[in-house]
Enzyme design. Structure first.
Site, PDB file in Angstrom:
ATOM      1  N   LEU B 122       5.898  54.716  42.021  1.00  0.00           N
ATOM      2  CA  LEU B 122       5.833  53.445  41.305  1.00  0.00           C
ATOM      3  C   LEU B 122       6.539  52.339  42.086  1.00  0.00           C
ATOM      4  O   LEU B 122       5.969  51.301  42.358  1.00  0.00           O
ATOM      5  CB  LEU B 122       6.465  53.594  39.919  1.00  0.00           C
ATOM      6  N   PRO B 125       8.852  47.871  47.731  1.00  0.00           N
ATOM      7  CA  PRO B 125       9.917  47.004  48.253  1.00  0.00           C
ATOM      8  C   PRO B 125      10.170  45.780  47.368  1.00  0.00           C
ATOM      9  O   PRO B 125      11.319  45.359  47.212  1.00  0.00           O
ATOM     10  CB  PRO B 125       9.370  46.588  49.632  1.00  0.00           C
ATOM     11  N   GLY B 128      10.882  46.848  41.465  1.00  0.00           N
ATOM     12  CA  GLY B 128      11.783  47.904  41.018  1.00  0.00           C
ATOM     13  C   GLY B 128      11.732  47.992  39.505  1.00  0.00           C
ATOM     14  O   GLY B 128      10.902  48.671  38.922  1.00  0.00           O
ATOM     15  N   ILE B 154      10.814  56.753  47.167  1.00  0.00           N
ATOM     16  CA  ILE B 154      10.040  57.780  46.486  1.00  0.00           C
ATOM     17  C   ILE B 154      10.722  59.135  46.665  1.00  0.00           C
ATOM     18  O   ILE B 154      10.779  59.691  47.772  1.00  0.00           O
ATOM     19  CB  ILE B 154       8.590  57.832  47.008  1.00  0.00           C
ATOM     20  N   GLN B 330      40.139  59.431  41.499  1.00  0.00           N
ATOM     21  CA  GLN B 330      41.463  58.782  41.389  1.00  0.00           C
ATOM     22  C   GLN B 330      42.551  59.824  41.173  1.00  0.00           C
ATOM     23  O   GLN B 330      43.625  59.761  41.780  1.00  0.00           O
ATOM     24  CB  GLN B 330      41.426  57.787  40.223  1.00  0.00           C
ATOM     25  N   HIS B 332      42.479  62.895  42.044  1.00  0.00           N
ATOM     26  CA  HIS B 332      42.629  63.693  43.257  1.00  0.00           C
ATOM     27  C   HIS B 332      43.385  62.962  44.360  1.00  0.00           C
ATOM     28  O   HIS B 332      43.825  63.586  45.331  1.00  0.00           O
ATOM     29  CB  HIS B 332      41.265  64.123  43.788  1.00  0.00           C
ATOM     30  N   GLU B 357      15.409  55.291  37.266  1.00  0.00           N
ATOM     31  CA  GLU B 357      14.718  55.469  35.978  1.00  0.00           C
ATOM     32  C   GLU B 357      15.165  54.429  34.951  1.00  0.00           C
ATOM     33  O   GLU B 357      15.294  54.727  33.770  1.00  0.00           O
ATOM     34  CB  GLU B 357      14.975  56.884  35.422  1.00  0.00           C
TER      35      GLU B 357
END
Lengths: 99, 386
Positions: B122, B125, B128, B154, B330, B332, B357
Protein backbone atom coordinates in the site's frame (compact mmCIF):
# COMPACT_ATOMS: atom_id res chain seq x y z
CA UNK A 1 -23.38 -20.26 8.52
CA UNK A 2 -26.67 -18.43 7.94
CA UNK A 3 -29.58 -19.66 10.01
CA UNK A 4 -32.41 -20.37 7.60
CA UNK A 5 -35.48 -20.94 9.72
CA UNK A 6 -39.00 -19.73 10.40
CA UNK A 7 -37.42 -16.46 11.50
CA UNK A 8 -36.29 -15.73 7.94
CA UNK A 9 -39.48 -13.94 6.95
CA UNK A 10 -39.40 -11.70 10.00
CA UNK A 11 -35.75 -10.86 9.43
CA UNK A 12 -36.35 -10.00 5.78
CA UNK A 13 -39.04 -7.55 6.84
CA UNK A 14 -36.67 -6.15 9.41
CA UNK A 15 -33.83 -5.69 6.95
CA UNK A 16 -34.67 -2.22 5.70
CA UNK A 17 -35.46 -0.79 9.12
CA UNK A 18 -32.45 -2.33 10.87
CA UNK A 19 -30.07 -1.28 8.11
CA UNK A 20 -31.51 2.21 8.02
CA UNK A 21 -31.19 2.57 11.77
CA UNK A 22 -27.53 1.53 11.73
CA UNK A 23 -26.51 3.61 8.72
CA UNK A 24 -28.41 6.64 10.03
CA UNK A 25 -26.46 6.40 13.27
CA UNK A 26 -23.11 5.93 11.52
CA UNK A 27 -23.74 8.88 9.17
CA UNK A 28 -25.34 11.10 11.84
CA UNK A 29 -28.38 11.50 9.66
CA UNK A 30 -31.63 10.58 11.47
CA UNK A 31 -33.56 11.57 8.35
CA UNK A 32 -31.68 9.20 6.05
CA UNK A 33 -34.00 7.96 3.32
CA UNK A 34 -34.17 4.46 1.89
CA UNK A 35 -32.88 5.70 -1.46
CA UNK A 36 -30.30 8.24 -0.27
CA UNK A 37 -26.73 7.58 -1.41
CA UNK A 38 -25.01 6.36 1.75
CA UNK A 39 -21.47 7.10 0.62
CA UNK A 40 -22.38 10.64 -0.34
CA UNK A 41 -23.49 11.22 3.25
CA UNK A 42 -19.89 11.38 4.43
CA UNK A 43 -18.45 8.20 5.86
CA UNK A 44 -14.98 7.44 7.19
CA UNK A 45 -12.57 4.78 5.99
CA UNK A 46 -13.79 2.29 8.61
CA UNK A 47 -17.44 2.49 7.63
CA UNK A 48 -17.48 -0.14 4.87
CA UNK A 49 -15.86 -2.76 7.05
CA UNK A 50 -18.16 -2.06 9.97
CA UNK A 51 -21.23 -2.09 7.74
CA UNK A 52 -20.31 -5.53 6.47
CA UNK A 53 -19.71 -6.85 9.99
CA UNK A 54 -23.04 -5.35 11.07
CA UNK A 55 -24.91 -7.08 8.23
CA UNK A 56 -23.22 -10.41 8.94
CA UNK A 57 -23.76 -10.32 12.68
CA UNK A 58 -27.32 -8.95 12.58
CA UNK A 59 -28.68 -11.21 9.86
CA UNK A 60 -26.29 -14.17 10.25
CA UNK A 61 -25.20 -14.01 6.61
CA UNK A 62 -21.81 -13.96 4.90
CA UNK A 63 -20.93 -11.12 2.54
CA UNK A 64 -18.66 -12.59 -0.09
CA UNK A 65 -16.75 -11.76 -3.24
CA UNK A 66 -19.79 -12.12 -5.51
CA UNK A 67 -21.69 -9.60 -3.37
CA UNK A 68 -19.10 -6.88 -3.84
CA UNK A 69 -20.86 -4.55 -6.22
CA UNK A 70 -21.15 -0.86 -5.45
CA UNK A 71 -24.85 -0.95 -6.29
CA UNK A 72 -25.48 -3.36 -3.40
CA UNK A 73 -24.04 -0.89 -0.90
CA UNK A 74 -25.23 2.38 -2.32
CA UNK A 75 -28.55 2.85 -0.50
CA UNK A 76 -30.44 1.39 2.44
CA UNK A 77 -32.91 -0.15 0.03
CA UNK A 78 -30.19 -1.85 -2.01
CA UNK A 79 -28.61 -3.21 1.16
CA UNK A 80 -31.99 -4.51 2.22
CA UNK A 81 -32.35 -6.33 -1.06
CA UNK A 82 -28.88 -7.84 -0.66
CA UNK A 83 -29.78 -9.08 2.80
CA UNK A 84 -33.09 -10.43 1.54
CA UNK A 85 -31.39 -12.35 -1.24
CA UNK A 86 -28.81 -13.82 1.12
CA UNK A 87 -31.47 -14.86 3.61
CA UNK A 88 -33.70 -16.48 1.04
CA UNK A 89 -30.99 -18.14 -1.08
CA UNK A 90 -30.73 -21.65 0.47
CA UNK A 91 -34.55 -21.93 0.75
CA UNK A 92 -34.67 -21.49 -3.01
CA UNK A 93 -31.91 -24.05 -3.59
CA UNK A 94 -29.30 -21.50 -4.64
CA UNK A 95 -25.63 -21.92 -3.87
CA UNK A 96 -24.91 -19.16 -1.38
CA UNK A 97 -21.25 -19.42 -2.17
CA UNK A 98 -20.30 -20.25 1.42
CA UNK A 99 -16.98 -22.09 1.58
CA UNK B 1 -1.04 -13.95 33.65
CA UNK B 2 -4.10 -14.15 31.39
CA UNK B 3 -7.39 -15.21 32.91
CA UNK B 4 -10.52 -16.48 31.21
CA UNK B 5 -8.71 -18.62 28.65
CA UNK B 6 -10.08 -21.95 27.52
CA UNK B 7 -7.95 -25.05 27.95
CA UNK B 8 -7.18 -24.98 24.23
CA UNK B 9 -6.06 -21.38 24.39
CA UNK B 10 -3.83 -22.13 27.40
CA UNK B 11 -2.31 -25.10 25.59
CA UNK B 12 -1.76 -22.94 22.53
CA UNK B 13 -0.11 -20.26 24.64
CA UNK B 14 2.26 -22.80 26.15
CA UNK B 15 3.17 -24.09 22.69
CA UNK B 16 3.74 -20.56 21.40
CA UNK B 17 6.02 -19.77 24.33
CA UNK B 18 7.98 -22.99 23.94
CA UNK B 19 8.56 -22.28 20.27
CA UNK B 20 9.60 -18.71 21.01
CA UNK B 21 12.01 -19.88 23.70
CA UNK B 22 13.65 -22.52 21.52
CA UNK B 23 13.49 -21.15 17.98
CA UNK B 24 13.25 -17.37 18.24
CA UNK B 25 14.54 -15.73 21.41
CA UNK B 26 18.06 -17.21 21.30
CA UNK B 27 18.53 -15.92 17.75
CA UNK B 28 16.67 -12.60 17.79
CA UNK B 29 19.80 -10.50 18.13
CA UNK B 30 21.38 -12.41 15.26
CA UNK B 31 18.31 -11.76 13.08
CA UNK B 32 18.50 -8.07 14.04
CA UNK B 33 22.20 -7.76 13.14
CA UNK B 34 21.86 -9.77 9.91
CA UNK B 35 18.71 -7.80 8.97
CA UNK B 36 17.02 -10.95 7.75
CA UNK B 37 15.12 -14.01 8.85
CA UNK B 38 16.50 -17.37 7.74
CA UNK B 39 14.42 -19.62 5.50
CA UNK B 40 14.91 -22.34 8.07
CA UNK B 41 12.88 -20.39 10.62
CA UNK B 42 10.12 -19.75 8.11
CA UNK B 43 9.99 -23.49 7.44
CA UNK B 44 9.84 -24.19 11.17
CA UNK B 45 6.93 -21.77 11.53
CA UNK B 46 5.22 -23.30 8.53
CA UNK B 47 5.49 -26.74 10.13
CA UNK B 48 3.45 -25.48 13.09
CA UNK B 49 0.70 -24.13 10.75
CA UNK B 50 1.07 -20.77 12.47
CA UNK B 51 1.80 -18.91 9.25
CA UNK B 52 -1.97 -19.22 8.71
CA UNK B 53 -2.83 -18.39 12.31
CA UNK B 54 -4.26 -15.00 11.34
CA UNK B 55 -6.38 -16.29 8.47
CA UNK B 56 -10.13 -16.50 8.94
CA UNK B 57 -10.99 -19.54 11.03
CA UNK B 58 -12.83 -21.03 8.05
CA UNK B 59 -9.52 -20.92 6.16
CA UNK B 60 -7.49 -22.57 8.92
CA UNK B 61 -6.82 -19.61 11.20
CA UNK B 62 -6.84 -19.69 14.98
CA UNK B 63 -9.53 -18.13 17.15
CA UNK B 64 -8.84 -14.43 17.79
CA UNK B 65 -7.56 -14.92 21.33
CA UNK B 66 -5.16 -17.69 20.33
CA UNK B 67 -3.92 -15.61 17.41
CA UNK B 68 -3.40 -12.74 19.79
CA UNK B 69 -1.47 -14.90 22.25
CA UNK B 70 0.72 -16.14 19.40
CA UNK B 71 1.59 -12.56 18.53
CA UNK B 72 2.32 -11.74 22.15
CA UNK B 73 4.62 -14.71 22.73
CA UNK B 74 6.49 -14.34 19.44
CA UNK B 75 6.52 -10.56 19.77
CA UNK B 76 8.14 -10.82 23.19
CA UNK B 77 10.97 -12.77 21.60
CA UNK B 78 11.37 -10.97 18.28
CA UNK B 79 9.17 -8.36 16.62
CA UNK B 80 10.58 -9.14 13.19
CA UNK B 81 9.36 -12.73 13.40
CA UNK B 82 6.01 -11.50 14.69
CA UNK B 83 5.89 -9.16 11.68
CA UNK B 84 6.02 -12.17 9.38
CA UNK B 85 2.92 -13.53 11.10
CA UNK B 86 1.28 -10.13 10.72
CA UNK B 87 1.88 -9.83 7.01
CA UNK B 88 0.81 -13.41 6.26
CA UNK B 89 -2.35 -12.73 8.26
CA UNK B 90 -3.07 -9.49 6.42
CA UNK B 91 -2.72 -11.02 2.98
CA UNK B 92 -4.31 -14.38 3.86
CA UNK B 93 -7.30 -12.92 5.64
CA UNK B 94 -7.96 -10.37 2.88
CA UNK B 95 -7.85 -13.12 0.27
CA UNK B 96 -10.03 -15.36 2.38
CA UNK B 97 -12.68 -12.70 2.55
CA UNK B 98 -12.54 -10.98 -0.82
CA UNK B 99 -10.69 -13.12 -3.35
CA UNK B 100 -12.34 -15.38 -5.92
CA UNK B 101 -12.31 -19.13 -5.40
CA UNK B 102 -9.63 -19.41 -8.07
CA UNK B 103 -7.39 -16.84 -6.37
CA UNK B 104 -7.87 -18.55 -3.03
CA UNK B 105 -7.12 -21.99 -4.45
CA UNK B 106 -3.94 -20.67 -6.06
CA UNK B 107 -2.47 -18.84 -3.07
CA UNK B 108 -4.04 -19.72 0.29
CA UNK B 109 -2.50 -23.21 0.50
CA UNK B 110 0.92 -21.82 -0.34
CA UNK B 111 0.61 -18.95 2.13
CA UNK B 112 -0.49 -21.48 4.70
CA UNK B 113 2.38 -23.93 4.23
CA UNK B 114 5.03 -21.27 3.79
CA UNK B 115 5.88 -22.03 0.18
CA UNK B 116 4.63 -18.51 -0.53
CA UNK B 117 5.28 -15.37 1.49
CA UNK B 118 2.90 -12.48 1.05
CA UNK B 119 3.45 -8.74 1.11
CA UNK B 120 0.92 -5.98 1.50
CA UNK B 121 1.81 -3.21 -0.95
CA UNK B 122 0.00 0.00 0.00
CA UNK B 123 2.58 2.54 1.16
CA UNK B 124 4.45 4.68 -1.37
CA UNK B 125 7.14 7.36 -1.14
CA UNK B 126 4.41 10.03 -1.25
CA UNK B 127 1.65 8.03 0.43
CA UNK B 128 1.70 6.86 4.03
CA UNK B 129 -1.20 7.69 6.31
CA UNK B 130 -3.31 8.90 3.37
CA UNK B 131 -3.67 5.40 1.95
CA UNK B 132 -6.59 6.24 -0.32
CA UNK B 133 -4.38 8.53 -2.37
CA UNK B 134 -2.12 5.87 -3.87
CA UNK B 135 -0.35 6.99 -7.03
CA UNK B 136 0.50 3.57 -8.46
CA UNK B 137 -1.64 3.31 -11.57
CA UNK B 138 -3.30 0.33 -13.20
CA UNK B 139 -4.42 0.86 -16.80
CA UNK B 140 -6.77 -1.58 -18.45
CA UNK B 141 -5.38 -2.92 -21.71
CA UNK B 142 -7.51 -5.60 -23.27
CA UNK B 143 -7.52 -8.64 -21.01
CA UNK B 144 -4.79 -7.22 -18.78
CA UNK B 145 -4.00 -4.39 -16.41
CA UNK B 146 -0.67 -2.62 -16.69
CA UNK B 147 0.79 -1.42 -13.38
CA UNK B 148 3.20 1.48 -13.09
CA UNK B 149 4.30 2.86 -9.76
CA UNK B 150 6.51 2.68 -6.71
CA UNK B 151 5.78 1.10 -3.36
CA UNK B 152 8.05 1.61 -0.36
CA UNK B 153 8.52 0.28 3.17
CA UNK B 154 7.03 -3.06 2.14
CA UNK B 155 7.55 -5.66 4.87
CA UNK B 156 9.14 -8.87 3.56
CA UNK B 157 9.16 -7.35 0.10
CA UNK B 158 12.63 -8.85 -0.35
CA UNK B 159 11.28 -12.41 -0.24
CA UNK B 160 7.59 -12.07 -1.11
CA UNK B 161 6.11 -14.47 -3.64
CA UNK B 162 2.74 -12.77 -3.92
CA UNK B 163 1.95 -9.09 -3.57
CA UNK B 164 -1.40 -7.63 -2.59
CA UNK B 165 -1.08 -4.29 -4.38
CA UNK B 166 -3.38 -1.29 -4.01
CA UNK B 167 -3.31 0.73 -7.24
CA UNK B 168 -5.50 3.29 -8.91
CA UNK B 169 -7.73 2.38 -11.84
CA UNK B 170 -8.50 5.90 -13.04
CA UNK B 171 -9.38 7.43 -9.65
CA UNK B 172 -10.62 4.22 -8.09
CA UNK B 173 -8.38 2.40 -5.57
CA UNK B 174 -8.28 -1.25 -6.56
CA UNK B 175 -6.59 -4.31 -5.09
CA UNK B 176 -4.53 -6.62 -7.28
CA UNK B 177 -3.02 -9.99 -6.53
CA UNK B 178 0.36 -9.95 -8.24
CA UNK B 179 2.74 -12.86 -8.67
CA UNK B 180 6.28 -11.72 -7.86
CA UNK B 181 7.43 -13.42 -11.07
CA UNK B 182 5.29 -11.10 -13.20
CA UNK B 183 7.39 -9.11 -15.69
CA UNK B 184 8.10 -5.49 -14.82
CA UNK B 185 8.74 -5.81 -11.07
CA UNK B 186 11.97 -4.65 -9.46
CA UNK B 187 12.73 -5.18 -5.78
CA UNK B 188 15.25 -2.98 -3.94
CA UNK B 189 16.08 -3.96 -0.33
CA UNK B 190 15.83 -1.32 2.39
CA UNK B 191 18.43 -1.69 5.12
CA UNK B 192 19.61 0.20 8.16
CA UNK B 193 16.22 0.64 9.86
CA UNK B 194 15.99 1.82 13.43
CA UNK B 195 13.98 -1.23 14.48
CA UNK B 196 12.44 -4.51 13.35
CA UNK B 197 15.52 -4.72 11.21
CA UNK B 198 14.88 -8.30 10.09
CA UNK B 199 11.53 -7.56 8.43
CA UNK B 200 13.35 -7.47 5.11
CA UNK B 201 11.71 -4.28 3.86
CA UNK B 202 11.89 -3.36 0.21
CA UNK B 203 10.94 -0.86 -2.42
CA UNK B 204 8.81 -2.45 -5.11
CA UNK B 205 8.87 -0.78 -8.51
CA UNK B 206 6.29 -1.59 -11.16
CA UNK B 207 7.23 -0.67 -14.74
CA UNK B 208 4.74 -1.75 -17.38
CA UNK B 209 3.95 -4.70 -15.15
CA UNK B 210 1.23 -6.71 -16.89
CA UNK B 211 -1.22 -8.74 -14.85
CA UNK B 212 -4.35 -10.55 -16.01
CA UNK B 213 -7.65 -8.76 -15.55
CA UNK B 214 -8.72 -11.42 -13.07
CA UNK B 215 -5.91 -10.33 -10.75
CA UNK B 216 -8.37 -7.82 -9.27
CA UNK B 217 -9.32 -8.74 -5.71
CA UNK B 218 -12.89 -7.78 -4.95
CA UNK B 219 -14.02 -5.10 -7.36
CA UNK B 220 -12.53 -2.06 -9.08
CA UNK B 221 -12.92 0.87 -6.74
CA UNK B 222 -13.26 -1.19 -3.57
CA UNK B 223 -9.57 -1.86 -3.11
CA UNK B 224 -9.08 0.54 -0.23
CA UNK B 225 -12.54 0.72 1.37
CA UNK B 226 -12.94 -3.05 1.56
CA UNK B 227 -9.76 -5.00 0.82
CA UNK B 228 -7.10 -2.75 2.32
CA UNK B 229 -9.11 -1.74 5.38
CA UNK B 230 -9.86 -5.36 6.25
CA UNK B 231 -6.16 -6.26 5.88
CA UNK B 232 -5.12 -3.26 7.98
CA UNK B 233 -7.66 -4.20 10.65
CA UNK B 234 -6.04 -7.63 11.01
CA UNK B 235 -2.59 -6.05 10.96
CA UNK B 236 -3.49 -3.63 13.74
CA UNK B 237 -4.81 -6.46 15.87
CA UNK B 238 -1.66 -8.53 15.36
CA UNK B 239 0.59 -5.59 16.16
CA UNK B 240 -1.39 -4.63 19.27
CA UNK B 241 -0.73 -8.05 20.77
CA UNK B 242 2.85 -7.95 19.55
CA UNK B 243 3.27 -4.73 21.50
CA UNK B 244 2.03 -6.45 24.65
CA UNK B 245 4.83 -8.91 24.04
CA UNK B 246 7.43 -6.16 23.70
CA UNK B 247 6.14 -4.47 26.83
CA UNK B 248 6.15 -7.70 28.86
CA UNK B 249 9.65 -8.58 27.70
CA UNK B 250 10.93 -5.13 28.60
CA UNK B 251 9.26 -5.28 31.99
CA UNK B 252 10.69 -8.74 32.69
CA UNK B 253 14.17 -7.53 31.82
CA UNK B 254 13.74 -4.43 33.98
CA UNK B 255 12.52 -6.50 36.93
CA UNK B 256 15.44 -8.86 36.64
CA UNK B 257 17.95 -6.04 36.44
CA UNK B 258 16.32 -4.01 39.23
CA UNK B 259 16.35 -7.08 41.43
CA UNK B 260 20.00 -7.84 40.95
CA UNK B 261 21.98 -4.70 40.17
CA UNK B 262 23.21 -3.06 43.36
CA UNK B 263 23.97 0.61 43.79
CA UNK B 264 24.41 2.52 47.04
CA UNK B 265 24.32 -0.76 48.92
CA UNK B 266 20.92 -1.97 47.76
CA UNK B 267 19.37 -3.39 44.62
CA UNK B 268 17.97 -0.84 42.22
CA UNK B 269 14.47 -2.01 43.04
CA UNK B 270 14.83 -0.53 46.51
CA UNK B 271 15.15 2.96 45.07
CA UNK B 272 11.78 4.71 45.02
CA UNK B 273 12.12 6.35 41.61
CA UNK B 274 12.92 2.98 40.04
CA UNK B 275 9.88 1.50 41.78
CA UNK B 276 7.74 4.21 40.25
CA UNK B 277 8.91 3.25 36.77
CA UNK B 278 8.26 -0.41 37.50
CA UNK B 279 4.78 0.17 38.91
CA UNK B 280 3.73 2.17 35.91
CA UNK B 281 5.02 -0.54 33.61
CA UNK B 282 3.32 -3.33 35.57
CA UNK B 283 -0.05 -1.61 35.37
CA UNK B 284 0.35 -0.59 31.75
CA UNK B 285 1.22 -4.09 30.52
CA UNK B 286 -1.88 -5.48 32.19
CA UNK B 287 -4.02 -2.70 30.78
CA UNK B 288 -2.68 -3.24 27.27
CA UNK B 289 -3.32 -6.96 27.46
CA UNK B 290 -6.86 -6.41 28.69
CA UNK B 291 -7.58 -4.03 25.82
CA UNK B 292 -6.33 -6.66 23.40
CA UNK B 293 -8.50 -9.32 25.03
CA UNK B 294 -11.43 -6.94 24.84
CA UNK B 295 -10.87 -6.48 21.12
CA UNK B 296 -10.53 -10.25 20.73
CA UNK B 297 -13.94 -10.93 22.24
CA UNK B 298 -15.64 -8.48 19.91
CA UNK B 299 -13.79 -9.99 16.94
CA UNK B 300 -14.83 -13.49 17.98
CA UNK B 301 -18.46 -12.36 17.71
CA UNK B 302 -17.94 -10.57 14.40
CA UNK B 303 -19.17 -7.45 16.16
CA UNK B 304 -18.56 -4.23 14.20
CA UNK B 305 -17.61 -2.56 17.48
CA UNK B 306 -14.46 -4.69 17.31
CA UNK B 307 -13.04 -2.33 14.69
CA UNK B 308 -12.88 0.58 17.15
CA UNK B 309 -11.75 -1.66 20.02
CA UNK B 310 -8.89 -2.91 17.85
CA UNK B 311 -7.85 0.65 17.05
CA UNK B 312 -7.84 1.49 20.76
CA UNK B 313 -5.84 -1.64 21.62
CA UNK B 314 -3.19 -0.90 19.00
CA UNK B 315 -2.99 2.75 20.00
CA UNK B 316 -2.57 2.03 23.70
CA UNK B 317 -0.35 -1.03 23.41
CA UNK B 318 2.08 0.56 20.98
CA UNK B 319 2.45 3.63 23.16
CA UNK B 320 2.99 1.71 26.38
CA UNK B 321 5.42 -0.67 24.68
CA UNK B 322 7.52 2.29 23.61
CA UNK B 323 7.36 3.91 27.03
CA UNK B 324 8.07 0.72 28.97
CA UNK B 325 10.97 -0.25 26.71
CA UNK B 326 12.42 3.25 27.09
CA UNK B 327 12.03 3.09 30.88
CA UNK B 328 13.62 -0.35 30.89
CA UNK B 329 16.64 1.08 29.09
CA UNK B 330 16.74 3.86 31.67
CA UNK B 331 16.71 1.35 34.52
CA UNK B 332 19.55 -0.57 32.87
CA UNK B 333 21.71 2.52 32.66
CA UNK B 334 24.73 2.33 30.38
CA UNK B 335 24.30 -1.35 29.59
CA UNK B 336 20.76 -0.55 28.41
CA UNK B 337 22.06 1.34 25.42
CA UNK B 338 24.42 -1.44 24.40
CA UNK B 339 23.89 -4.73 22.68
CA UNK B 340 24.56 -6.45 25.98
CA UNK B 341 20.95 -5.81 26.99
CA UNK B 342 17.83 -7.03 25.21
CA UNK B 343 16.05 -3.80 26.10
CA UNK B 344 18.17 -1.93 23.56
CA UNK B 345 16.55 -3.87 20.71
CA UNK B 346 13.13 -3.81 22.35
CA UNK B 347 13.18 -0.01 22.50
CA UNK B 348 14.14 0.30 18.85
CA UNK B 349 11.46 -2.19 17.80
CA UNK B 350 8.82 -0.55 19.97
CA UNK B 351 9.32 2.81 18.32
CA UNK B 352 8.40 1.35 14.95
CA UNK B 353 5.11 0.11 16.39
CA UNK B 354 4.04 3.71 17.00
CA UNK B 355 4.24 4.32 13.26
CA UNK B 356 3.14 1.23 11.32
CA UNK B 357 -0.47 0.22 10.54
CA UNK B 358 -1.65 3.69 11.47
CA UNK B 359 0.59 6.07 13.38
CA UNK B 360 -0.23 7.18 16.91
CA UNK B 361 -1.47 10.49 15.54
CA UNK B 362 -3.74 8.84 12.98
CA UNK B 363 -5.16 6.58 15.69
CA UNK B 364 -5.85 9.64 17.82
CA UNK B 365 -7.76 11.24 14.96
CA UNK B 366 -9.73 8.11 14.10
CA UNK B 367 -10.64 7.10 17.64
CA UNK B 368 -11.75 10.51 18.84
CA UNK B 369 -13.63 11.25 15.63
CA UNK B 370 -15.44 7.94 15.79
CA UNK B 371 -16.50 8.24 19.41
CA UNK B 372 -17.40 11.90 18.97
CA UNK B 373 -19.52 11.11 15.92
CA UNK B 374 -21.37 8.45 17.86
CA UNK B 375 -22.00 10.83 20.75
CA UNK B 376 -23.21 13.54 18.38
CA UNK B 377 -25.43 11.08 16.53
CA UNK B 378 -27.04 9.98 19.79
CA UNK B 379 -27.61 13.59 20.77
CA UNK B 380 -29.16 14.31 17.36
CA UNK B 381 -31.54 11.36 17.69
CA UNK B 382 -32.57 12.49 21.15
CA UNK B 383 -33.31 15.94 19.83
CA UNK B 384 -35.27 14.55 16.88
CA UNK B 385 -37.53 12.47 19.09
CA UNK B 386 -37.97 15.42 21.43
Amino acid sequence: MPMKSDSTIDRVDEADSRVRQYVAQMTRNPRLGLDDDIFQAGVNSLFAMRLILFLEQTFQIQIENEDLEWEHFRTVRSLGRLVERKLRAPAEGHDDGTH
Amino acid sequence: MTTGLTDTQRDNQAAFRAFADSHVRPFADTFDRAEQLPRELIAQLAATNWLAAGFREADGGLDPISFGLLNEEIGAACSSVRSLLTVQAMVGSALGRWATREQQDQWLPRLRDGTAIGSFCLTEPNVGSDGKSVETAARRRGTEYVLDGHKKWISFGQIADVLLVIARVDDRPTAFLVDRQSPGIDIVPIRGLLGVRATMLAEVMFTECRVPADAVVGRVGLGFSHVATSALDVGRYSIAWGCVGIAQAALDAALQYAGSRRQFGVVLGEHQLVRRLLTRAIADVRAARLLCLNAARYRQEGDPAGVLETLIAKYFASNVASRIASDAVQIHGAVGVSREAVVERLMRDAKIMEIVEGSTQIQELLISRDVLQTAMAEATVEQAVG
